[in-house]
Design an enzyme around this catalytic site. Structure first.
Site, PDB file in Angstrom:
ATOM      1  N   GLU A 168       5.694  -6.832  12.237  1.00  0.00           N
ATOM      2  CA  GLU A 168       5.128  -5.662  11.087  1.00  0.00           C
ATOM      3  C   GLU A 168       5.408  -6.270   9.570  1.00  0.00           C
ATOM      4  O   GLU A 168       6.868  -6.424   9.273  1.00  0.00           O
ATOM      5  CB  GLU A 168       5.328  -4.468  11.147  1.00  0.00           C
ATOM      6  CG  GLU A 168       5.188  -3.486   9.994  1.00  0.00           C
ATOM      7  CD  GLU A 168       3.698  -3.485   9.878  1.00  0.00           C
ATOM      8  OE1 GLU A 168       3.324  -3.705   8.557  1.00  0.00           O
ATOM      9  OE2 GLU A 168       3.058  -3.303  10.730  1.00  0.00           O
TER      10      GLU A 168
ATOM     11  N   ASP B 255      -2.959  -6.749  16.643  1.00  0.00           N
ATOM     12  CA  ASP B 255      -3.192  -5.483  16.113  1.00  0.00           C
ATOM     13  C   ASP B 255      -3.051  -5.216  14.749  1.00  0.00           C
ATOM     14  O   ASP B 255      -2.782  -4.096  14.261  1.00  0.00           O
ATOM     15  CB  ASP B 255      -2.665  -4.320  16.821  1.00  0.00           C
ATOM     16  CG  ASP B 255      -3.312  -2.961  16.870  1.00  0.00           C
ATOM     17  OD1 ASP B 255      -4.547  -2.819  16.551  1.00  0.00           O
ATOM     18  OD2 ASP B 255      -2.545  -1.913  16.798  1.00  0.00           O
TER      19      ASP B 255
ATOM     20  N   ASP C 211       5.479 -11.673   8.173  1.00  0.00           N
ATOM     21  CA  ASP C 211       4.048 -12.056   8.330  1.00  0.00           C
ATOM     22  C   ASP C 211       3.926 -12.458   9.631  1.00  0.00           C
ATOM     23  O   ASP C 211       4.644 -13.371  10.338  1.00  0.00           O
ATOM     24  CB  ASP C 211       3.762 -13.028   7.481  1.00  0.00           C
ATOM     25  CG  ASP C 211       2.138 -13.232   7.470  1.00  0.00           C
ATOM     26  OD1 ASP C 211       1.720 -14.008   8.584  1.00  0.00           O
ATOM     27  OD2 ASP C 211       1.540 -12.802   6.407  1.00  0.00           O
ATOM     28  N   ALA C 212       2.830 -12.079  10.359  1.00  0.00           N
ATOM     29  CA  ALA C 212       2.799 -12.387  11.941  1.00  0.00           C
ATOM     30  C   ALA C 212       2.471 -13.890  12.213  1.00  0.00           C
ATOM     31  O   ALA C 212       2.947 -14.367  12.895  1.00  0.00           O
ATOM     32  CB  ALA C 212       1.503 -11.784  12.617  1.00  0.00           C
TER      33      ALA C 212
ATOM     34  N   ARG D  11       0.966  -1.303   0.056  1.00  0.00           N
ATOM     35  CA  ARG D  11      -0.091   0.034  -0.093  1.00  0.00           C
ATOM     36  C   ARG D  11       0.927   1.356  -0.271  1.00  0.00           C
ATOM     37  O   ARG D  11       2.057   1.108   0.414  1.00  0.00           O
ATOM     38  CB  ARG D  11      -0.906  -0.007   1.051  1.00  0.00           C
ATOM     39  CG  ARG D  11      -0.153  -0.001   2.703  1.00  0.00           C
ATOM     40  CD  ARG D  11      -0.738  -0.781   3.802  1.00  0.00           C
ATOM     41  NE  ARG D  11       0.313  -1.206   4.790  1.00  0.00           N
ATOM     42  CZ  ARG D  11      -0.213  -2.106   5.618  1.00  0.00           C
ATOM     43  NH1 ARG D  11      -1.426  -2.381   5.769  1.00  0.00           N
ATOM     44  NH2 ARG D  11       0.656  -2.426   6.376  1.00  0.00           N
TER      45      ARG D  11
END
EC number: 2.5.1.16
Length: 297
Positions: A118, A166, A145-146, A35
């Site tokens: 993150e 979150d 990636d979490a 993004r």
């Protein structure tokens, strides 16, 4: 004029006034494969935006005159997890944003070890350059990636006292971070007195499915909502029972003076916690094979 700059101006003109458009300044744009990350300043606040095209203006904001003060209600609500474990020694946060939550926890618990996960390196860059985010020898951000990080941590036997999920942009949570299999992996990382804090939706068609999925993995959990927030916070423990709300009042009193400078009135949190289902308990559990999160939201 860059596209994001032009679109923010257009959104403000169509939803507000010409004056509001003139006052909001785009001070930075950071492109990534995920993004465009945009930084704006308006009325003494600096904000990070992810979804400019959809008009999402509420990712992270910082009061330039008082950077410690937390602005968003959901951010303050996240600290309800400290009622369950007021002295966390090892912390995991999935989702950085501007770094407001990890930096606050860093100030509160300077001796705690903290891992922040993150996926987007552009977010890390913007958080450091524009929102005072800093790492140190006990506080590290991992660009991954979490789901991958948590899987690997589980294989290593790592445990955390305080885990916060979150990875939430305001209208989207990655579907692979909502499934039963993922939450089972998260649960294995919690110490016996650990607490999971999940920032998520207060309403949507996803609400019922998400709720039964958390209930399937953790058993009873506390639902935390406030009337001035569109978010809810899920508070879950690895055990079969939850502490009684009355037992959380003493830690709230102990924490009040430490949290008040950040704008957190933790004394009002315990009465707002509920373990009563307010969802369709017959909804289908989300799994890696069934997780149509984008359609349900």
């Amino acid at each position: 004029m860059r596209f994001a700059t032009w679109l923010i101006s257009l959104l403000l003109v169509t939803t507000g006034t010409q004056q509001a458009s003139a006052q909001r300044n785009v001070v930075h744009e950071e492109r990534s494969q995920y993004r465009d990350v945009v930084v704006t300043e308006f009325n003494g606040q600096r904000c990070m935006l992810f979804n400019v095209v959809r008009g999402d203006m509420n990712q992270t904001c910082m009061d330039l005159s008082d950077p410690e003060r937390l602005i968003f209600t959901y951010t303050k609500m996240s600290f309800a997890g400290l009622l369950f474990n007021p002295q966390p020694e090892r912390i995991l946060i999935a989702g950085l944003g501007g770094g407001t939550i990890p930096m606050t926890l860093r100030e509160l618990y300077p001796d705690a070890e903290m891992d922040v996960v993150e996926i987007d390196p552009a977010v890390v860059t913007v958080a450091k350059d524009w929102f005072n985010y800093q790492e140190d020898d006990k506080h590290e951000v991992h660009v991954v990636d979490a789901r991958v990080f948590i899987k690997r941590a589980g294989l290593r036997g790592v445990k955390y006292d305080f885990i916060m999920l979150d990875a939430f942009s305001g209208e989207y949570i990655p579907e692979h971070l909502l499934s039963r299999e993922f939450l089972q992996e998260v649960k294995t990382l919690l110490t016996d007195d650990g607490i999971l804090v999940a920032n998520t939706f207060s309403s949507s068609r996803l609400y019922d499915h998400e709720s039964v999925t958390y209930r399937d993995v953790f058993g009873p959990f506390y639902n935390f909502k406030l009337p001035d927030s569109g978010n809810r916070i899920i508070l879950a423990t690895p055990g079969d029972t939850l502490p009684h709300v009355g037992d959380l009042r003493a830690p709230a009193r102990d924490l009040y003076d430490r949290l008040e400078p950040y704008g957190i009135n933790i004394l009002e949190f315990p009465p707002r916690l509920s373990d009563e289902p307010d969802w369709d308990t017959e909804a289908r559990v989300l799994t890696d094979q069934y997780s149509p999160a984008n359609l349900l939201n």
